[in-house]
Design a protein around this motif. Structure first.
Motif, PDB file in Angstrom:
ATOM      1  N   PHE A 119      39.865  36.383  38.024  1.00 58.97           N
ATOM      2  CA  PHE A 119      39.194  35.814  39.206  1.00 58.97           C
ATOM      3  C   PHE A 119      38.181  34.752  38.815  1.00 58.97           C
ATOM      4  O   PHE A 119      37.447  34.249  39.648  1.00 58.97           O
ATOM      5  CB  PHE A 119      38.465  36.940  39.976  1.00 58.97           C
ATOM      6  CG  PHE A 119      37.635  37.791  39.049  1.00 58.97           C
ATOM      7  CD1 PHE A 119      36.400  37.352  38.628  1.00 58.97           C
ATOM      8  CD2 PHE A 119      38.146  38.978  38.549  1.00 58.97           C
ATOM      9  CE1 PHE A 119      35.657  38.087  37.726  1.00 58.97           C
ATOM     10  CE2 PHE A 119      37.408  39.734  37.650  1.00 58.97           C
ATOM     11  CZ  PHE A 119      36.162  39.286  37.237  1.00 58.97           C
ATOM     12  N   SER A 195      24.178  39.449  31.435  1.00 57.84           N
ATOM     13  CA  SER A 195      25.298  40.085  32.126  1.00 57.84           C
ATOM     14  C   SER A 195      26.482  40.196  31.194  1.00 57.84           C
ATOM     15  O   SER A 195      26.835  39.232  30.508  1.00 57.84           O
ATOM     16  CB  SER A 195      25.672  39.233  33.343  1.00 57.84           C
ATOM     17  OG  SER A 195      26.849  39.725  33.935  1.00 57.84           O
ATOM     18  N   SER A 218      29.284  43.631  34.782  1.00 56.74           N
ATOM     19  CA  SER A 218      30.272  43.183  35.763  1.00 56.74           C
ATOM     20  C   SER A 218      31.311  44.282  35.922  1.00 56.74           C
ATOM     21  O   SER A 218      32.168  44.453  35.058  1.00 56.74           O
ATOM     22  CB  SER A 218      30.923  41.876  35.296  1.00 56.74           C
ATOM     23  OG  SER A 218      29.964  40.855  35.328  1.00 56.74           O
ATOM     24  N   ASN A 294      34.622  33.563  44.972  1.00 53.89           N
ATOM     25  CA  ASN A 294      34.615  32.109  45.157  1.00 53.89           C
ATOM     26  C   ASN A 294      35.965  31.561  44.709  1.00 53.89           C
ATOM     27  O   ASN A 294      36.278  31.602  43.525  1.00 53.89           O
ATOM     28  CB  ASN A 294      33.518  31.459  44.304  1.00 53.89           C
ATOM     29  CG  ASN A 294      32.149  31.885  44.751  1.00 53.89           C
ATOM     30  OD1 ASN A 294      31.844  31.893  45.934  1.00 53.89           O
ATOM     31  ND2 ASN A 294      31.311  32.276  43.802  1.00 53.89           N
TER      32      ASN A 294
END
Ligand code: SAH
Ligand code: SF4
Length: 358
Positions: A119, A195, A218, A294
Motif C-alpha cells: 500500500f 516508526s 505500523s 492515500n
C-alpha cells in the motif's frame, strides 16, 4: 573548495581523534559540535570563535552539508515538502507539518525502502540505499534553518518518511542520539518518534539500549494472513513475534505506544478486525492512529469512505481502545504518508515485482 568527507557522518570519537592528531585543544570538540548542531551555518568560515586557519582546514577537509535543498512545495494546508539532493545525486524527501502549536518534521532514513509494503508507494518503487547519519540530521538542520528564518521553531521530529529506520539501524540511532543530546540539537525524547514496520531483532536491540525513544509500530492488519499479504516482512517476523517484541520494549511511565493502521477499503476494518486488534494489544498501553489509505497510480487498494473509517473507529472505541483518525496532510503535493518516492516525475514510477521477496 570544500573537502569530500562529510563532517556530520563522523562519530564523536572519530572527530575527537581527528582534532587530537592536529594538536587542537580538547574543548575544540564541544565548540565544533555547538556550531554544527545548534547554529544555522552557511559555511565553516562562519564559526567565528574558531581560529581562522583552523576554519580553513575544516573547509579544505570536510563538506559541511551532505544535502542540498533543490525544491520546496507547499500545500494549501501549510504542509511543505522539501526535496534534497545528496552528494551522489540521490533525492531525499522530508515533510514539514504544521499543526496548531506544533511544527513536526517527518524525515527519511533511506532512499526507497526494502520492505515492499503493497500500500506504500515508497515500498513499491524499490530500494536505493541507506541514508547516513549526516543526511538524516541535515534534513532537520536545513529545515530548522528555513523555519527559523520565518521566526518559527521545529517542535517534533518523526522518523516516518521514506524508508524503514530500523533497517538502517546504526545511522538512524546515531542521528537520534544527536537529535536528543544537549550537545546536539537538544530535542526532548518525547518529541522524537521512530516508526517501524516491526523488525523483531532490531526492536529487541532497541529495547536493550534504554533510549527512552518514542516508538510507533505500523500494524496495518490484525491477522497473520492479511498482514503477510500487505507487508511481506510479516512472513519473516510474524505479527505474534512483533507483538511480543512490543511487550518487551521498556515503555516509560505515562507513555503509550502508537499503532499506525492504514485503513484499506474492504481489507482490514471489519468488526472482526476491531475485536482481534483489541485482543492483540490487551494489557498494553497503546493508541491507534487510523490513516485512511492515500491512493497512488497503479495502487491495488481504494481509500475507504469517511463513514467506514468512523465505523471502525467506533468499533475500536467500544472495545476501550483510544483510536484517532489521522487525515494525511499535503495530499495534493504527494507529501502524505506513503507517497514519498525517489524517482522523479510520474512517468518514471516503476512498480517493482514482489514475487519471491521474503
Ligand atoms: N517504514 C516505517 C516508517 C515510514 S512509513 C513504517 O512503515 O512504519 C510511515 C507510515 O505511513 C506507516 O505507518 C505506513 O503504514 C503509512 N503508509 C504507507 N503507505 C501509505 C498510504 N498509501 N496511505 C496511508 N498511509 C500509508
Ligand atoms: Fe517501507 Fe514503511 Fe513504506 Fe512499508 S510502509 S514500504 S516499511 S516505508
Amino acid at each position: 573548495m570544500n573537502g569530500t568527507r562529510t563532517i556530520k557522518d563522523m562519530s564523536r570519537g572519530e572527530l575527537a581523534q581527528w582534532l587530537q592528531e592536529r594538536g587542537e585543544p580538547s574543548y575544540r570538540l564541544d565548540q565544533l559540535e555547538g556550531w554544527l548542531y545548534r547554529q544555522d551555518l552557511g559555511s565553516f568560515l562562519d564559526m567565528t570563535n574558531l581560529p581562522r586557519a583552523f576554519r580553513e582546514i575544516l573547509s579544505r577537509e570536510f563538506c559541511l552539508f551532505s544535502l542540498e535543498e533543490v525544491a520546496r512545495e507547499e500545500a494549501r494546508d501549510g504542509t511543505t515538502k522539501f526535496l534534497f539532493s545528496a552528494l551522489d545525486g540521490e533525492r531525499v524527501e522530508s515533510v514539514l507539518i504544521p499543526d496548531r502549536d506544533r511544527l513536526t518534521l517527518c524525515v527519511s532514513t533511506q532512499v526507497g525502502c526494502r520492505m515492499g509494503c503493497r500500500f506504500c508507494l515508497t515500498g513499491c518503487t524499490g530500494f536505493k540505499r541507506d541514508l547516513t547519519r549526516g543526511e538524516i540530521l541535515d534534513q532537520v538542520l536545513l529545515v530548522r534553518a528555513a523555519v527559523r528564518k520565518q521566526g518559527r521553531e521545529l517542535t517534533n521530529v518523526v522518523f516516518m518518511g521514506m524508508g524503514e529506520p530500523l533497517d538502517n539501524y546504526d545511522e538512524s540511532l546515531a542521528a537520534f542520539r544527536i537529535l536528543v543530546s544537549d550537545k546536539g540539537l537538544g530535542f526532548s525524547h518525547r518529541k522524537v518518534t521512530l516508526s517501524t514496520v516491526g523488525l523483531v531483532p532490531q526492536m529487541g536491540r532497541l529495547a536493550d539500549e534504554n533510549l527512552d525513544l518514542t516508538l510507533a509500530l505500523s500494524l496495518n492488519a490484525t491477522d497473520e494472513e492479511t498482514r503477510s499479504f500487505l507487508m511481506p516482512i510479516n512472513r519473516r517476523y510474524p505479527l505474534a513475534q512483533v507483538m511480543a517484541a512490543l511487550r518487551g520494549y521498556p515503555l516509560p511511565p505515562r507513555k503509550r505506544f502508537t499503532l499506525e493502521y492504514v485503513v484499506l477499503k474492504g481489507v482490514n476494518h471489519s468488526s472482526l478486525d476491531a475485536r482481534r486488534l483489541a485482543r492483540l494489544v490487551k494489557g498494553l498501553r497503546v493508541k491507534v492512529n487510523l490513516i485512511p489509505f492515500n491512493p497512488f497510480p497503479g495502487a491495488e487498494f481504494e481509500r475507504p469512505s469517511e463513514r467506514e473509517v468512523l465505523e471502525f473507529q467506533a468499533h475500536l472505541r467500544q472495545r476501550g481502545l483510544s483510536a484517532f483518525i489521522r487525515q494525511s496532510r499535503g495530499l495534493e503535493i504527494s507529501a502524505a504518508c506513503g507517497l514519498l518516492r525517489w524517482k522523479k516525475g510520474p512517468d518514471s514510477w516503476a512498480l517493482i515485482d514482489r514475487s519471491g521477496r521474503f
